[in-house]
Design a protein around this motif. Structure first.
Motif, PDB file in Angstrom:
ATOM      1  N   ARG A  16      29.542   4.074   2.184  1.00 50.14           N
ATOM      2  CA  ARG A  16      30.444   3.501   1.162  1.00 50.14           C
ATOM      3  C   ARG A  16      30.777   4.635   0.209  1.00 50.14           C
ATOM      4  NH1 ARG A  16      33.354  -1.569   0.096  1.00 50.14           N
ATOM      5  NH2 ARG A  16      34.876  -0.468  -1.166  1.00 50.14           N
ATOM      6  N   ASP A  18      32.976   5.202  -2.266  1.00 49.67           N
ATOM      7  CA  ASP A  18      33.626   5.153  -3.562  1.00 49.67           C
ATOM      8  C   ASP A  18      32.632   5.018  -4.711  1.00 49.67           C
ATOM      9  OD1 ASP A  18      35.674   2.481  -2.188  1.00 49.67           O
ATOM     10  OD2 ASP A  18      33.571   2.835  -1.970  1.00 49.67           O
ATOM     11  N   ASP A  22      31.235  -0.532  -6.085  1.00 49.22           N
ATOM     12  CA  ASP A  22      31.435  -0.768  -4.646  1.00 49.22           C
ATOM     13  C   ASP A  22      30.124  -0.638  -3.881  1.00 49.22           C
ATOM     14  OD1 ASP A  22      34.453  -0.899  -4.681  1.00 49.22           O
ATOM     15  OD2 ASP A  22      34.168   1.096  -5.503  1.00 49.22           O
ATOM     16  N   THR A  44      27.385   8.248   0.315  1.00 50.01           N
ATOM     17  CA  THR A  44      28.256   7.780  -0.752  1.00 50.01           C
ATOM     18  C   THR A  44      28.806   8.967  -1.522  1.00 50.01           C
ATOM     19  OG1 THR A  44      28.430   6.217  -2.595  1.00 50.01           O
ATOM     20  CG2 THR A  44      26.395   7.510  -2.436  1.00 50.01           C
ATOM     21  N   THR A 100      34.426  -0.408   3.850  1.00 53.01           N
ATOM     22  CA  THR A 100      35.647  -0.087   3.112  1.00 53.01           C
ATOM     23  C   THR A 100      36.190  -1.344   2.460  1.00 53.01           C
ATOM     24  OG1 THR A 100      36.954  -0.472   5.106  1.00 53.01           O
ATOM     25  CG2 THR A 100      36.335   1.821   4.624  1.00 53.01           C
ATOM     26  N   SER A 101      37.076  -1.154   1.492  1.00 55.57           N
ATOM     27  CA  SER A 101      37.864  -2.253   0.966  1.00 55.57           C
ATOM     28  C   SER A 101      39.108  -2.432   1.819  1.00 55.57           C
ATOM     29  CB  SER A 101      38.251  -1.970  -0.488  1.00 55.57           C
ATOM     30  OG  SER A 101      37.096  -1.875  -1.299  1.00 55.57           O
ATOM     31  N   GLU A 145      33.887  -9.081  -1.680  1.00 51.17           N
ATOM     32  CA  GLU A 145      33.500  -7.826  -1.035  1.00 51.17           C
ATOM     33  C   GLU A 145      32.111  -7.883  -0.379  1.00 51.17           C
ATOM     34  OE1 GLU A 145      35.147  -4.291  -0.883  1.00 51.17           O
ATOM     35  OE2 GLU A 145      36.453  -6.007  -0.505  1.00 51.17           O
ATOM     36  N   HIS A 270      29.091  -5.724 -11.783  1.00 51.31           N
ATOM     37  CA  HIS A 270      28.342  -5.942 -10.542  1.00 51.31           C
ATOM     38  C   HIS A 270      26.858  -5.629 -10.736  1.00 51.31           C
ATOM     39  CE1 HIS A 270      32.272  -6.479  -8.977  1.00 51.31           C
ATOM     40  NE2 HIS A 270      32.606  -5.204  -9.135  1.00 51.31           N
ATOM     41  N   ARG A 291      38.163 -11.115  -4.567  1.00 55.07           N
ATOM     42  CA  ARG A 291      37.424 -10.065  -3.870  1.00 55.07           C
ATOM     43  C   ARG A 291      36.403  -9.363  -4.765  1.00 55.07           C
ATOM     44  NH1 ARG A 291      43.075  -7.653  -1.485  1.00 55.07           N
ATOM     45  NH2 ARG A 291      43.676  -9.544  -0.378  1.00 55.07           N
ATOM     46  N   TRP A 292      36.752  -9.189  -6.059  1.00 51.54           N
ATOM     47  CA  TRP A 292      35.923  -8.330  -6.905  1.00 51.54           C
ATOM     48  C   TRP A 292      35.401  -8.994  -8.174  1.00 51.54           C
ATOM     49  CZ3 TRP A 292      39.902  -5.633  -4.221  1.00 51.54           C
ATOM     50  CH2 TRP A 292      39.434  -4.626  -3.358  1.00 51.54           C
TER      51      TRP A 292
END
Length: 351
Positions: A16, A18, A22, A44, A100-101, A145, A270, A291-292
């Motif tokens: 991942r 980003d 994320d 990452t 990924t997104s 996500e 998050h 999604r977020w």
């Protein structure tokens, strides 16, 4: 290619590339892989490194700045790519999940992994992958996500282990931050965000601190070392300024002790979800909330979700005056905090 039932050994790579938020959202998928592999490495970015170290199930963290992912993208340098391929090859990975997104392609990463000799590569891809993927998964974009990542993990043969509800989580114990926050209940206001389009204006944040204090709440203001000027302004005379005084693990501890967090759509939202703290989210609709939005915890979304900036993925607000968030008033935020804390007390605080 599916894993054989009962496979519990080997080395896996979860990618991942980003930012911290994320990476935190990838946590349930990481645990799914860790339940079936003997060792899990996470690849990452520098922005996600601290979050990766906080994830249960991660044994090792590799860091690389991907030219095809980061907003402030570095140039493509053959020597840097060659070095990454060598590092990955030395890992001897049996499997890799490329997370990924919806707006990102996993294929550049998959090409690097293929050159490194990774045994089995899985990703969500709408583009034809040729020989780059062993597991090409498709999923509805409009899901949270964490569930998107879990869907890929399951397709690759890594379902959630029994008893794991799929919530966000961090490693425990967290550092003791009581000497920073002081005793007694408090609410956290986090005014910063990497993308300006996702920030509630500082003046509104300061007004919220004052309004929360007027209602008898103790307010702690958090931020990165680079945001000390911002946190000092927002805290004013009514809040406790902790800007620049914690790392990510320390921030997790501060959030774990809070009654609620007031924040934009950014990584600390998050992180709060990962420690079970309710969130008042000043949510700019430049990316879809479905999604977020904060995942798995009580939360309230504030902000015009039908604003003209909706779904633009803009980092700078394209509408003069940033109306989707600037029109949210301090008393709305304070009332949302009151509602969330009353809900938690009614249900019982399980944190």
């Amino acid at each position: 290619m599916a894993l054989t039932e009962g496979a519990r050994r080997g080395r896996a790579l979860v990618v991942r590339l980003d930012s911290a938020g994320d990476v935190l959202l990838a946590g349930p998928a990481v645990r799914s892989v860790a339940a079936r592999r003997g060792r899990v490495t996470m690849l990452t970015s520098p922005l996600g490194e601290a979050a990766a170290h906080l994830l249960p199930g991660v044994d090792e963290v590799m860091v690389w700045s991907a030219p095809w992912v980061l907003a402030d993208a570095p140039p493509v340098r053959p020597a840097a790519l060659s070095e990454l391929v060598d590092r990955l090859a030395a890992g001897g990975f049996d499997d890799a999940l490329v997370l990924t997104s919806f707006h990102q392609s996993p294929l550049p990463t998959a090409l690097v992994l293929r050159l490194a000799g990774v045994g089995r590569i899985a990703a969500i891809s709408v583009d034809y992958p040729g020989s780059l993927l062993d597991v090409r998964h498709g999923v509805d974009d409009d899901i949270p996500e964490p569930e998107r990542a879990l869907s890929l993990a399951a397709a690759a043969g890594f379902p959630l282990p029994p008893g794991d509800g799929g919530d966000l989580a961090v490693r425990r114990p967290l550092p003791d931050t009581g000497h920073l926050t002081g005793p007694g209940p408090y609410v956290v206001v986090h005014p910063g965000a990497a993308a300006p389009a996702r920030r509630w204006p500082p003046e509104r944040c300061a007004e919220a601190v004052a309004e929360l204090a007027r209602r008898g709440r103790r307010v702690v203001v958090t931020g990165a070392p680079s945001e000390r000027g911002l946190t000092a302004f927002v805290a004013g005379r009514d809040g406790l300024d902790l800007g620049g005084r914690t790392g990510l693990a320390g921030l997790a501890s501060v959030l774990a002790g809070a009654d609620a967090l007031v924040v934009g759509n950014t990584g600390p939202a998050h992180l709060a979800a990962a420690v079970g703290t309710p969130v008042v989210s000043l949510y700019s609709p430049v990316v879809p909330a479905v999604r977020w939005a904060p995942y798995g915890v009580p939360h309230v979304l504030l902000g015009d979700q039908l604003a003209p900036c909706r779904d633009t993925r803009a980092r700078e607000c394209p509408v003069p005056g940033h109306p989707c968030l600037s029109r949210v008033a301090a008393d709305e935020v304070a009332e949302a905090v009151d509602m969330l804390t009353a809900h938690v007390l009614e249900k019982g605080d399980a944190r």
